[in-house]
Scaffold this motif. Structure first.
Motif, PDB file in Angstrom:
ATOM      1  N   GLU A  92      14.559-106.478  48.068  1.00 23.63           N
ATOM      2  CA  GLU A  92      15.889-106.182  48.228  1.00 23.63           C
ATOM      3  C   GLU A  92      16.071-104.650  48.294  1.00 23.63           C
ATOM      4  O   GLU A  92      15.420-103.857  48.131  1.00 23.63           O
ATOM      5  N   LEU A  93      17.300-104.481  48.945  1.00 19.51           N
ATOM      6  CA  LEU A  93      17.794-103.211  49.285  1.00 19.51           C
ATOM      7  C   LEU A  93      19.384-102.954  48.862  1.00 19.51           C
ATOM      8  O   LEU A  93      20.012-103.708  49.196  1.00 19.51           O
ATOM      9  N   TYR A  94      19.362-101.871  48.013  1.00 17.00           N
ATOM     10  CA  TYR A  94      20.441-101.769  47.484  1.00 17.00           C
ATOM     11  C   TYR A  94      20.850-100.169  48.221  1.00 17.00           C
ATOM     12  O   TYR A  94      20.001 -99.400  48.471  1.00 17.00           O
ATOM     13  N   MET A  95      22.192-100.045  48.314  1.00 16.71           N
ATOM     14  CA  MET A  95      22.910 -98.901  49.035  1.00 16.71           C
ATOM     15  C   MET A  95      23.993 -98.183  47.867  1.00 16.71           C
ATOM     16  O   MET A  95      24.716 -98.962  47.298  1.00 16.71           O
ATOM     17  N   TYR A  96      23.786 -96.883  47.684  1.00 12.67           N
ATOM     18  CA  TYR A  96      24.708 -96.104  46.861  1.00 12.67           C
ATOM     19  C   TYR A  96      25.352 -95.066  47.753  1.00 12.67           C
ATOM     20  O   TYR A  96      24.856 -94.237  48.384  1.00 12.67           O
ATOM     21  N   GLN A 142      37.235 -90.599  44.600  1.00 12.56           N
ATOM     22  CA  GLN A 142      35.940 -91.082  45.563  1.00 12.56           C
ATOM     23  C   GLN A 142      35.312 -91.826  44.496  1.00 12.56           C
ATOM     24  O   GLN A 142      34.803 -91.267  43.411  1.00 12.56           O
ATOM     25  N   ASP A 143      35.163 -93.169  44.690  1.00  9.22           N
ATOM     26  CA  ASP A 143      34.304 -93.731  43.787  1.00  9.22           C
ATOM     27  C   ASP A 143      32.809 -94.074  44.157  1.00  9.22           C
ATOM     28  O   ASP A 143      32.734 -94.607  45.301  1.00  9.22           O
ATOM     29  N   VAL A 144      31.995 -93.903  43.184  1.00 10.02           N
ATOM     30  CA  VAL A 144      30.580 -94.415  43.533  1.00 10.02           C
ATOM     31  C   VAL A 144      30.407 -95.728  43.735  1.00 10.02           C
ATOM     32  O   VAL A 144      30.843 -96.697  42.714  1.00 10.02           O
ATOM     33  N   THR A 145      29.889 -96.383  44.666  1.00  8.37           N
ATOM     34  CA  THR A 145      29.741 -97.842  45.074  1.00  8.37           C
ATOM     35  C   THR A 145      28.149 -98.137  45.068  1.00  8.37           C
ATOM     36  O   THR A 145      27.370 -97.612  45.857  1.00  8.37           O
ATOM     37  N   GLU A 146      27.880 -99.289  44.506  1.00 14.66           N
ATOM     38  CA  GLU A 146      26.571-100.000  44.613  1.00 14.66           C
ATOM     39  C   GLU A 146      26.788-101.076  45.378  1.00 14.66           C
ATOM     40  O   GLU A 146      27.668-101.876  45.032  1.00 14.66           O
ATOM     41  N   LYS A 147      26.052-101.303  46.722  1.00 16.27           N
ATOM     42  CA  LYS A 147      26.119-102.530  47.291  1.00 16.27           C
ATOM     43  C   LYS A 147      24.653-103.020  47.617  1.00 16.27           C
ATOM     44  O   LYS A 147      23.991-102.250  48.178  1.00 16.27           O
ATOM     45  N   LYS A 148      24.686-104.315  47.547  1.00 18.95           N
ATOM     46  CA  LYS A 148      23.409-105.038  47.796  1.00 18.95           C
ATOM     47  C   LYS A 148      23.478-105.275  49.340  1.00 18.95           C
ATOM     48  O   LYS A 148      24.405-106.144  49.556  1.00 18.95           O
ATOM     49  N   VAL A 149      22.400-104.674  50.030  1.00 15.21           N
ATOM     50  CA  VAL A 149      22.514-104.937  51.450  1.00 15.21           C
ATOM     51  C   VAL A 149      21.638-106.048  51.858  1.00 15.21           C
ATOM     52  O   VAL A 149      22.091-107.053  52.546  1.00 15.21           O
ATOM     53  N   LEU A 150      20.353-106.131  51.298  1.00 16.76           N
ATOM     54  CA  LEU A 150      19.781-107.382  51.654  1.00 16.76           C
ATOM     55  C   LEU A 150      19.000-107.835  50.185  1.00 16.76           C
ATOM     56  O   LEU A 150      18.726-107.011  49.370  1.00 16.76           O
ATOM     57  N   PRO A 151      18.716-109.124  50.133  1.00 17.64           N
ATOM     58  CA  PRO A 151      18.831-110.083  51.245  1.00 17.64           C
ATOM     59  C   PRO A 151      20.583-110.545  51.253  1.00 17.64           C
ATOM     60  O   PRO A 151      21.416-110.090  50.232  1.00 17.64           O
ATOM     61  N   LEU A 152      20.834-110.857  52.308  1.00 16.05           N
ATOM     62  CA  LEU A 152      22.338-111.097  52.556  1.00 16.05           C
ATOM     63  C   LEU A 152      22.756-112.557  52.140  1.00 16.05           C
ATOM     64  O   LEU A 152      23.005-113.470  52.662  1.00 16.05           O
ATOM     65  N   THR A 153      22.918-112.725  50.636  1.00 17.60           N
ATOM     66  CA  THR A 153      23.050-113.719  49.928  1.00 17.60           C
ATOM     67  C   THR A 153      24.617-113.940  49.737  1.00 17.60           C
ATOM     68  O   THR A 153      24.901-115.016  49.107  1.00 17.60           O
ATOM     69  N   PRO A 160      20.211-108.554  61.782  1.00 19.59           N
ATOM     70  CA  PRO A 160      19.679-107.064  61.703  1.00 19.59           C
ATOM     71  C   PRO A 160      20.741-106.206  62.092  1.00 19.59           C
ATOM     72  O   PRO A 160      20.932-105.089  61.452  1.00 19.59           O
ATOM     73  N   GLN A 161      21.750-106.595  63.233  1.00 22.43           N
ATOM     74  CA  GLN A 161      22.956-105.727  63.452  1.00 22.43           C
ATOM     75  C   GLN A 161      23.870-105.607  62.488  1.00 22.43           C
ATOM     76  O   GLN A 161      24.586-104.636  62.307  1.00 22.43           O
ATOM     77  N   TYR A 162      24.111-106.550  61.744  1.00 20.43           N
ATOM     78  CA  TYR A 162      25.212-106.792  60.519  1.00 20.43           C
ATOM     79  C   TYR A 162      24.667-105.836  59.601  1.00 20.43           C
ATOM     80  O   TYR A 162      25.351-105.094  58.893  1.00 20.43           O
ATOM     81  N   ALA A 163      23.416-105.815  59.143  1.00 17.82           N
ATOM     82  CA  ALA A 163      23.000-105.119  58.086  1.00 17.82           C
ATOM     83  C   ALA A 163      22.921-103.589  58.447  1.00 17.82           C
ATOM     84  O   ALA A 163      23.310-102.828  57.614  1.00 17.82           O
ATOM     85  N   GLU A 164      22.679-103.379  59.592  1.00 16.63           N
ATOM     86  CA  GLU A 164      22.653-101.880  60.005  1.00 16.63           C
ATOM     87  C   GLU A 164      24.095-101.508  59.977  1.00 16.63           C
ATOM     88  O   GLU A 164      24.454-100.191  59.747  1.00 16.63           O
TER      89      GLU A 164
END
Length: 285
Positions: free
Chosen positions: A167-171, A181-192, A218-222
């Protein structure tokens, strides 16, 4: 009590510092306008590509693409977006604190996660703490293009597809306004969590939905990573502008206080000299 020379020296140095912070505030304000425009201009593209991916995914429910499939989590990746420089208030510390807390809650060993660091501050922070930084990117321009982060984005997505982590998380800091400006956590992968469309009548898949997903996912995740970077850059410029404005205001207050202190000390010195002169004249009489 400080001497008149010391007080005047502090006033002079504070004025010079104020000039620097005011100039940095104006530069950041100029960069913010363009960064905010870039971030907002990217939103329609993301909305459209998400619509298309959702429509195709809903038409190929039996797709076994690894980016759409959840699997047991043995290792997690974190992509953290920070800045290359400081003087931006709590912009970097807020993100790093949230990431560190998440790592402590989810993992008991450093072997259970890896980190992609975008920005020198984040890279140095995690490296000093012995975390596994498998890829980093520094010295990004103030107005980055997709080509600037293509390598790290493709590596992050490719390593998930290869099974390096599960799994891949983005901060990052999400830009709300110039002062928020709000700190955001977003789960990038898997795209569920892709919102699938109930209607696919307007789309014809050629050669097939699975073949299109193979290229488009892959283009969407990038694109998610690039959009977060644009958002983070706008937040960085806003945070630095706000921090430099506060520094300039504080310098102005300090100059006023020091000027008042200087005037009082000078008045006291003048009064003392007059008293000494009067005392000398009285002694001569």
């Amino acid at each position: 009590m400080a001497s008149l020379r010391d007080i005047k020296s502090r006033i002079t140095s504070t004025k010079k510092t104020s000039q620097i912070t005011r100039a940095m505030q104006m530069v950041s304000a100029s960069k913010l306008n363009r960064a905010e425009l870039n971030a907002k201009s990217f939103v329609p593209y993301m909305a459209k590509i998400q619509e298309v991916v959702g429509a195709i995914a809903s038409g190929t429910q039996d797709s076994g693409h690894p980016m759409l499939t959840s699997r047991p989590v043995a290792k997690t990746a974190y992509l953290v977006i920070t800045s290359d420089r400081g003087l931006a208030g709590a912009y970097n510390s807020n993100v790093l604190r949230v990431v560190t807390n998440a790592i402590r809650e989810r993992h008991t060993s450093n072997d259970q996660f890896v980190i992609f660091a975008v920005g020198r501050v984040g890279r140095d922070f995690f490296t000093k703490r012995g975390f596994s930084v498998i890829e980093s990117m520094v010295a990004l321009p103030d107005q980055p293009s997709f080509a600037d982060i293509k390598e790290i984005a493709r590596k992050a997505v490719g390593m998930f597809t290869e099974g390096t982590y599960d799994e891949l998380y983005m901060y990052y800091n999400h830009f709300v306004s110039a002062i928020q400006q709000d700190v955001t956590e977003k789960k990038v992968l898997p795209l569920t969590d892709i919102e699938t469309s109930s209607s696919t009548a307007s789309y014809e898949f050629e050669p097939s939905g699975d073949a299109i997903l193979e290229v488009l996912l892959p283009q969407y995740a990038e694109s998610l990573i690039y959009g977060a970077l644009l958002d983070g850059k706008a937040s960085e410029h806003a945070a630095r502008m706000t921090a430099m404005k506060s520094a300039t205001d504080n310098a102005s207050e300090l100059i006023s206080s020091l000027t008042l202190q200087f005037n009082r000390a000078r008045q006291a010195a003048i009064t003392q000299e007059i008293t000494e002169i009067v005392g000398g004249v009285a002694a001569l009489e």
